[in-house]
Design a protein around this motif. Sequence first.
Motif, PDB file in Angstrom:
ATOM      1  N   PHE A 109      21.892  53.302  43.976  1.00 41.69           N
ATOM      2  CA  PHE A 109      21.268  52.684  45.153  1.00 41.69           C
ATOM      3  C   PHE A 109      21.744  53.407  46.404  1.00 41.69           C
ATOM      4  N   ASP A 110      20.836  53.686  47.320  1.00 40.62           N
ATOM      5  CA  ASP A 110      21.213  54.320  48.582  1.00 40.62           C
ATOM      6  C   ASP A 110      20.933  53.381  49.757  1.00 40.62           C
ATOM      7  N   SER A 111      19.695  53.028  49.987  1.00 40.44           N
ATOM      8  CA  SER A 111      19.374  52.179  51.147  1.00 40.44           C
ATOM      9  C   SER A 111      17.980  51.585  51.021  1.00 40.44           C
ATOM     10  N   VAL A 112      17.771  50.548  51.859  1.00 46.25           N
ATOM     11  CA  VAL A 112      16.436  49.938  51.969  1.00 46.25           C
ATOM     12  C   VAL A 112      16.014  50.058  53.413  1.00 46.25           C
ATOM     13  N   GLN A 113      14.774  50.423  53.627  1.00 46.71           N
ATOM     14  CA  GLN A 113      14.265  50.484  55.000  1.00 46.71           C
ATOM     15  C   GLN A 113      12.905  49.832  55.053  1.00 46.71           C
ATOM     16  N   PHE A 114      12.612  49.257  56.228  1.00 48.28           N
ATOM     17  CA  PHE A 114      11.266  48.719  56.467  1.00 48.28           C
ATOM     18  C   PHE A 114      10.806  49.337  57.776  1.00 48.28           C
ATOM     19  N   LYS A 115      10.106  50.459  57.638  1.00 44.41           N
ATOM     20  CA  LYS A 115       9.737  51.257  58.810  1.00 44.41           C
ATOM     21  C   LYS A 115       8.236  51.364  58.892  1.00 44.41           C
ATOM     22  N   ASN A 116       7.700  51.212  60.082  1.00 45.32           N
ATOM     23  CA  ASN A 116       6.237  51.304  60.278  1.00 45.32           C
ATOM     24  C   ASN A 116       5.498  50.452  59.247  1.00 45.32           C
ATOM     25  N   LYS A 117       6.016  49.258  59.035  1.00 49.88           N
ATOM     26  CA  LYS A 117       5.409  48.277  58.118  1.00 49.88           C
ATOM     27  C   LYS A 117       5.381  48.744  56.660  1.00 49.88           C
ATOM     28  N   GLN A 118       6.189  49.755  56.319  1.00 54.79           N
ATOM     29  CA  GLN A 118       6.247  50.216  54.920  1.00 54.79           C
ATOM     30  C   GLN A 118       7.667  50.011  54.390  1.00 54.79           C
ATOM     31  N   LEU A 119       7.757  49.248  53.297  1.00 57.41           N
ATOM     32  CA  LEU A 119       9.047  49.022  52.653  1.00 57.41           C
ATOM     33  C   LEU A 119       9.374  50.228  51.784  1.00 57.41           C
ATOM     34  N   ASN A 120      10.578  50.770  51.950  1.00 62.35           N
ATOM     35  CA  ASN A 120      10.981  51.813  51.009  1.00 62.35           C
ATOM     36  C   ASN A 120      12.432  51.685  50.596  1.00 62.35           C
ATOM     37  N   LEU A 121      12.653  52.083  49.369  1.00 63.24           N
ATOM     38  CA  LEU A 121      13.969  51.979  48.738  1.00 63.24           C
ATOM     39  C   LEU A 121      14.394  53.385  48.351  1.00 63.24           C
ATOM     40  N   GLN A 122      15.569  53.783  48.883  1.00 60.22           N
ATOM     41  CA  GLN A 122      16.040  55.131  48.570  1.00 60.22           C
ATOM     42  C   GLN A 122      17.092  55.088  47.463  1.00 60.22           C
TER      43      GLN A 122
END
Length: 236
Positions: free
Chosen positions: A106-119
């Motif tokens: 697991f690296d990180s979770v982001q919610f940017k420009n209304k897009q959820l992404n999991l790194q």
Amino acid sequence: MSLDIKPIGLIRTPYKQKFAIPRQPGLVKSAVGTILFTSEFNDPNYLRGIEQFSHLWLLFHFHQTADKGHSPLVRPPRLGGNEKLGVFATRSTFRPNSIGMSVVEFDSVQFKNKQLNLQVRGIDLLDNTPILDIKPYIPYADNIENAQGGFANQAPSCMQVKFSLDATQQINAYVKQYPQLEILISQVLQQDPRPAYRNKQELEKVYGMTLYEFNIQWQVSENCNHVLNIEKIDTP
Ligand code: SAM
């Protein structure tokens, strides 16, 4: 009986072709993947609490080989491609239902420009692989002491990797945009991506692979991978 499975998203990765992807996760630790969720799952609530876990299981679809079918016996590359084993005794991509599973960091979770992404890190997945499910890795249940790994009991041995002066200069030119490029190339080539079947004529052969938007050429001599050239691919 049949099942209808809908991917929850797809993963973007540096691996643009099957060739040179490590055979299992965790072997190339610098390989980072970003899972982008479909609109139905584009909701941070689906990931609430996930940061408590250092590692995750990804279940995914071997989408690039799914239409090639399967047979009961396969030839694992770890056995030099000569010996046949039952598909369920291997982690072959050519299998019924074409489902893959990988433990990733697991690296990180982001919610940017209304897009959820999991790194995640340490991936062995092709770019745009459909993700079917994500589950936390639970050490007490998933890490089995004294487990037997059969023909794959130990991680493959690593090869040495050297960069030519040209290759080093080419990497330096892209270091701002791709700070991990050198380590990624190095870790991928340490795994010796050459096919298990080889003949003597291939000793002088120049191999090529694509990572991110780069064509990378290398040659093997004296059991060392020499990176010759790194070229940016022109995208239209
Ligand atoms: N860790 C997974 C598993 O055990 O199910 C995958 C193991 S499989 C031996 C790893 C190989 O799958 C990689 O080297 C790559 O060539 C291939 N691969 C990765 N993503 C794929 C995809 N989406 N479609 C087809 N093949 C893929």
